[in-house]
Design a protein around this motif. Structure first.
Motif, PDB file in Angstrom:
ATOM      1  N   UNK A  95       0.816  -1.389   0.124  1.00 49.60           N
ATOM      2  CA  UNK A  95       0.195  -0.017   0.003  1.00 49.60           C
ATOM      3  C   UNK A  95       1.017   1.406   0.021  1.00 49.60           C
ATOM      4  N   UNK A  96       0.388   2.279  -0.484  1.00 54.53           N
ATOM      5  CA  UNK A  96       1.014   3.505  -0.742  1.00 54.53           C
ATOM      6  C   UNK A  96       1.643   4.163   0.832  1.00 54.53           C
ATOM      7  N   UNK A  97       0.661   4.164   1.805  1.00 53.00           N
ATOM      8  CA  UNK A  97       1.380   4.805   3.078  1.00 53.00           C
ATOM      9  C   UNK A  97       2.456   4.168   3.502  1.00 53.00           C
TER      10      UNK A  97
ATOM     11  N   UNK B 296       6.238  10.894 -15.800  1.00 53.18           N
ATOM     12  CA  UNK B 296       5.775  10.692 -14.386  1.00 53.18           C
ATOM     13  C   UNK B 296       4.507  10.535 -14.185  1.00 53.18           C
ATOM     14  N   UNK B 297       4.023   9.795 -13.079  1.00 51.15           N
ATOM     15  CA  UNK B 297       2.622   9.473 -13.020  1.00 51.15           C
ATOM     16  C   UNK B 297       2.378   9.315 -11.427  1.00 51.15           C
ATOM     17  N   UNK B 298       1.087   9.341 -11.074  1.00 48.92           N
ATOM     18  CA  UNK B 298       0.654   8.876  -9.631  1.00 48.92           C
ATOM     19  C   UNK B 298      -0.568   8.030  -9.411  1.00 48.92           C
ATOM     20  N   UNK B 299      -0.358   6.751  -8.886  1.00 42.47           N
ATOM     21  CA  UNK B 299      -1.556   5.867  -8.825  1.00 42.47           C
ATOM     22  C   UNK B 299      -1.915   6.218  -7.135  1.00 42.47           C
TER      23      UNK B 299
ATOM     24  N   UNK C 125      -0.930   7.817  -2.279  1.00 43.56           N
ATOM     25  CA  UNK C 125      -0.447   7.982  -3.623  1.00 43.56           C
ATOM     26  C   UNK C 125       1.076   7.282  -3.781  1.00 43.56           C
ATOM     27  N   UNK C 126       1.109   6.442  -4.780  1.00 46.96           N
ATOM     28  CA  UNK C 126       2.289   5.933  -5.274  1.00 46.96           C
ATOM     29  C   UNK C 126       2.619   6.822  -6.666  1.00 46.96           C
ATOM     30  N   UNK C 127       3.734   7.153  -6.558  1.00 45.88           N
ATOM     31  CA  UNK C 127       4.681   8.010  -7.679  1.00 45.88           C
ATOM     32  C   UNK C 127       5.385   6.853  -8.300  1.00 45.88           C
TER      33      UNK C 127
ATOM     34  N   UNK D 273      17.828  17.005   1.754  1.00 46.33           N
ATOM     35  CA  UNK D 273      18.819  17.790   2.464  1.00 46.33           C
ATOM     36  C   UNK D 273      18.772  17.409   3.928  1.00 46.33           C
ATOM     37  N   UNK D 274      17.459  17.504   4.258  1.00 46.21           N
ATOM     38  CA  UNK D 274      17.048  17.624   5.658  1.00 46.21           C
ATOM     39  C   UNK D 274      16.886  16.067   6.494  1.00 46.21           C
ATOM     40  N   UNK D 275      17.262  15.047   5.574  1.00 46.05           N
ATOM     41  CA  UNK D 275      17.488  13.716   6.006  1.00 46.05           C
ATOM     42  C   UNK D 275      16.175  12.803   5.818  1.00 46.05           C
ATOM     43  N   UNK D 276      15.239  13.481   5.243  1.00 44.16           N
ATOM     44  CA  UNK D 276      14.101  12.802   4.700  1.00 44.16           C
ATOM     45  C   UNK D 276      14.267  11.822   3.593  1.00 44.16           C
ATOM     46  N   UNK D 277      13.381  11.012   3.293  1.00 42.95           N
ATOM     47  CA  UNK D 277      13.365  10.221   1.965  1.00 42.95           C
ATOM     48  C   UNK D 277      12.088  10.160   1.374  1.00 42.95           C
ATOM     49  N   UNK D 278      12.345  10.322  -0.026  1.00 41.44           N
ATOM     50  CA  UNK D 278      11.149  10.583  -1.158  1.00 41.44           C
ATOM     51  C   UNK D 278      11.202   9.302  -2.045  1.00 41.44           C
ATOM     52  N   UNK D 279      10.125   8.584  -1.719  1.00 40.51           N
ATOM     53  CA  UNK D 279      10.106   7.098  -2.473  1.00 40.51           C
ATOM     54  C   UNK D 279       9.211   7.304  -3.753  1.00 40.51           C
ATOM     55  N   UNK D 280       9.664   6.448  -4.700  1.00 45.14           N
ATOM     56  CA  UNK D 280       8.821   6.312  -6.097  1.00 45.14           C
ATOM     57  C   UNK D 280       9.366   4.568  -6.441  1.00 45.14           C
ATOM     58  N   UNK D 281       8.618   4.621  -7.881  1.00 41.87           N
ATOM     59  CA  UNK D 281       9.134   3.187  -8.446  1.00 41.87           C
ATOM     60  C   UNK D 281       9.356   3.625  -9.675  1.00 41.87           C
ATOM     61  N   UNK D 282      10.183   2.739 -10.701  1.00 42.73           N
ATOM     62  CA  UNK D 282      10.382   2.845 -11.758  1.00 42.73           C
ATOM     63  C   UNK D 282       9.605   1.553 -12.520  1.00 42.73           C
ATOM     64  N   UNK D 283       8.751   2.134 -13.203  1.00 40.66           N
ATOM     65  CA  UNK D 283       7.921   1.076 -13.995  1.00 40.66           C
ATOM     66  C   UNK D 283       8.394   0.087 -14.347  1.00 40.66           C
ATOM     67  N   UNK D 284       7.994  -1.368 -14.401  1.00 39.73           N
ATOM     68  CA  UNK D 284       8.666  -2.281 -15.199  1.00 39.73           C
ATOM     69  C   UNK D 284       7.412  -2.890 -16.075  1.00 39.73           C
ATOM     70  N   UNK D 285       6.409  -2.737 -15.659  1.00 40.05           N
ATOM     71  CA  UNK D 285       5.097  -3.387 -16.487  1.00 40.05           C
ATOM     72  C   UNK D 285       3.972  -2.683 -15.840  1.00 40.05           C
ATOM     73  N   UNK D 286       2.912  -2.424 -16.470  1.00 40.23           N
ATOM     74  CA  UNK D 286       1.484  -1.801 -15.913  1.00 40.23           C
ATOM     75  C   UNK D 286       0.688  -2.195 -16.870  1.00 40.23           C
ATOM     76  N   UNK D 287      -0.637  -2.262 -16.358  1.00 38.21           N
ATOM     77  CA  UNK D 287      -1.888  -2.515 -17.184  1.00 38.21           C
ATOM     78  C   UNK D 287      -2.999  -1.900 -16.342  1.00 38.21           C
ATOM     79  N   UNK D 288      -3.976  -1.601 -17.263  1.00 38.80           N
ATOM     80  CA  UNK D 288      -5.303  -1.055 -16.793  1.00 38.80           C
ATOM     81  C   UNK D 288      -6.222  -2.291 -16.595  1.00 38.80           C
ATOM     82  N   UNK D 289      -6.666  -2.087 -15.236  1.00 39.70           N
ATOM     83  CA  UNK D 289      -7.407  -3.377 -14.776  1.00 39.70           C
ATOM     84  C   UNK D 289      -8.834  -2.675 -14.463  1.00 39.70           C
TER      85      UNK D 289
END
Length: 173
Positions: A16-18, A70-73, A79-81, A122-138
């Motif tokens: 899950x995104x959270x 770039x996209x968001x789900x 939200x997943x980036x 810079x403040x020590x936080x972390x920004x996460x995302x994914x590099x798409x490998x495969x995707x599909x409309x469902x």
């Protein structure tokens, strides 16, 4: 590379995104071909993930090396980036179709397999995302199945964490 030293691809876990957005601990691989992970607060070691949600944003950017997307789900928890890079031309036709549908006002459910990415701020936080490998409309039924399976996922959690996920998913619905 001979069979004896061939490395297997990491299994994509349902996430899950959270949980992924709240992750703040990267683990770098030791060697050139060793996997790297994002470790979530629930203890999941994420190298690849199967994520799902409603498409919430899609953009194309032009760079010197070509088109970059770039996209968001959006799932019930956040939200997943994700990105489709210029060096992934095999995905460009599909993401262009997604972009065209999105720009026409269509909103739809998608599942995506992506490689974990992170950027330390810079403040020590972390920004996460994914590099798409495969995707599909469902359709709604397949997405609902993904939600249930992601809630039950015990691939990387203890029984207690699994119960937390189920409760959290039900709460978010």
């Amino acid at each position: 590379m001979n069979q004896a030293t061939r490395r297997s691809r990491q299994t994509a876990i349902r996430l899950f995104a959270q949980e992924y957005m709240d992750a703040d601990l990267p683990e770098e691989g030791a060697g050139e071909y060793d996997p790297s992970f994002v470790i979530t607060k629930l203890g999941a070691k994420v190298n690849r993930a199967l994520v799902g949600g409603v498409i919430d944003r899609v953009e194309r950017r032009e760079t010197e090396s070509g088109s970059f997307y770039t996209a968001h789900l959006r799932d019930p928890t956040g939200t997943h980036r994700f990105e489709v890079a210029s060096f992934q031309p095999e995905l460009h036709a599909d993401i262009e179709e997604i972009l065209n549908r999105f720009e026409s006002g269509d909103r739809f459910l998608m599942l995506l397999v992506g490689r974990a990415r992170w950027f330390e701020t810079e403040d020590g936080g972390m920004f996460t995302s994914f590099r798409a490998e495969e995707f599909s409309i469902v359709d709604k039924d397949l997405y609902t199945h993904w939600l249930v399976e992601a809630s039950r996922s015990e691939e990387h959690t203890s029984e207690l964490q699994s119960q937390f996920r189920i409760s959290y998913a039900v709460f978010c619905l």
